[in-house]
Design a protein around this motif. Structure first.
Motif, PDB file in Angstrom:
ATOM      1  N   GLU A 103     -24.141 -22.369 -70.234  1.00 46.96           N
ATOM      2  CA  GLU A 103     -22.532 -21.896 -70.125  1.00 46.96           C
ATOM      3  C   GLU A 103     -22.508 -20.026 -70.986  1.00 46.96           C
ATOM      4  OE1 GLU A 103     -20.165 -24.535 -71.168  1.00 46.96           O
ATOM      5  OE2 GLU A 103     -21.190 -25.668 -69.495  1.00 46.96           O
ATOM      6  N   GLU A 112     -18.160 -18.701 -58.450  1.00 45.57           N
ATOM      7  CA  GLU A 112     -18.324 -18.692 -59.574  1.00 45.57           C
ATOM      8  C   GLU A 112     -17.371 -18.745 -61.162  1.00 45.57           C
ATOM      9  OE1 GLU A 112     -21.363 -22.729 -61.271  1.00 45.57           O
ATOM     10  OE2 GLU A 112     -22.119 -20.615 -61.247  1.00 45.57           O
ATOM     11  N   GLU A 115     -13.715 -18.178 -59.334  1.00 44.59           N
ATOM     12  CA  GLU A 115     -12.305 -19.424 -59.860  1.00 44.59           C
ATOM     13  C   GLU A 115     -12.608 -18.998 -61.637  1.00 44.59           C
ATOM     14  OE1 GLU A 115     -15.500 -22.789 -59.244  1.00 44.59           O
ATOM     15  OE2 GLU A 115     -15.250 -22.307 -56.827  1.00 44.59           O
ATOM     16  N   ARG A 116     -13.583 -18.707 -62.344  1.00 47.07           N
ATOM     17  CA  ARG A 116     -13.483 -18.442 -63.455  1.00 47.07           C
ATOM     18  C   ARG A 116     -12.135 -17.622 -63.983  1.00 47.07           C
ATOM     19  NH1 ARG A 116     -18.578 -16.651 -67.171  1.00 47.07           N
ATOM     20  NH2 ARG A 116     -19.124 -18.601 -66.487  1.00 47.07           N
ATOM     21  N   THR A 117     -12.105 -16.303 -62.888  1.00 44.85           N
ATOM     22  CA  THR A 117     -11.408 -15.253 -62.955  1.00 44.85           C
ATOM     23  C   THR A 117      -9.484 -15.529 -62.917  1.00 44.85           C
ATOM     24  OG1 THR A 117     -12.996 -13.560 -62.447  1.00 44.85           O
ATOM     25  CG2 THR A 117     -10.196 -13.069 -61.859  1.00 44.85           C
ATOM     26  N   ARG A 119      -8.633 -18.615 -63.617  1.00 49.41           N
ATOM     27  CA  ARG A 119      -8.249 -19.981 -63.672  1.00 49.41           C
ATOM     28  C   ARG A 119      -7.800 -18.999 -64.914  1.00 49.41           C
ATOM     29  NH1 ARG A 119     -12.849 -21.937 -65.765  1.00 49.41           N
ATOM     30  NH2 ARG A 119     -13.421 -22.106 -63.938  1.00 49.41           N
ATOM     31  N   LYS A 120      -8.351 -18.239 -65.622  1.00 47.04           N
ATOM     32  CA  LYS A 120      -7.739 -17.414 -66.368  1.00 47.04           C
ATOM     33  C   LYS A 120      -6.562 -16.674 -66.150  1.00 47.04           C
ATOM     34  CE  LYS A 120     -10.921 -17.828 -69.855  1.00 47.04           C
ATOM     35  NZ  LYS A 120     -10.842 -18.874 -70.918  1.00 47.04           N
TER      36      LYS A 120
END
Length: 131
Positions: A103, A112, A115-117, A119-120
């Protein structure tokens, strides 16, 4: 018999004890240098054992692996190398289900990253119209 010969005999005896213990529990003990051993369980480094001398007596300091490579989570100090290795092996892994070392890097797949972008982005917009 010189001091060095006594030290070498004690060290060889401790290495034999650690190897016998590692064979019993499925752990691997690797000698990294004078008074320093690495304990691995099924290919994963679990911790380290450091030989320390306190008031003329030899003891073994058991430490679990830590995010900071020069630091370790101290389990305890033992009189025998075999007991220090057994303590490291008996300790449950700290990170279950995820690898914190992975991580810390940016080496992730495109999905991934998306998804992270996303989520932010949703977190930034979460409280905008409430109130």
């Amino acid at each position: 018999m010189t001091e060095f010969d006594r030290w070498r005999d004690d060290r060889e005896r401790a290495d034999v004890q650690a190897a016998a213990l590692a064979g019993d529990i499925g752990a691997t003990v690797t000698d990294l240098g004078p008074g320093f051993w690495m304990v691995s369980v099924s290919g994963q480094t679990r911790g380290f054992v450091i030989q320390v001398e306190v008031r003329g007596e030899v003891r073994y300091d058991a430490r679990l692996r830590h995010l900071n490579p020069r630091q370790g989570t101290r389990i305890g100090e033992y009189w025998e190398l075999a007991k220090a290795v057994a303590a490291i092996v008996a300790e449950p892994p700290r990170y279950v289900g995820r690898d914190p070392f992975r991580e810390l890097t940016n080496y992730v797949s495109r999905d991934e990253m998306r998804e992270r972008t996303e989520r932010k982005r949703l977190q930034r917009r979460a409280g905008r119209f409430l109130g």
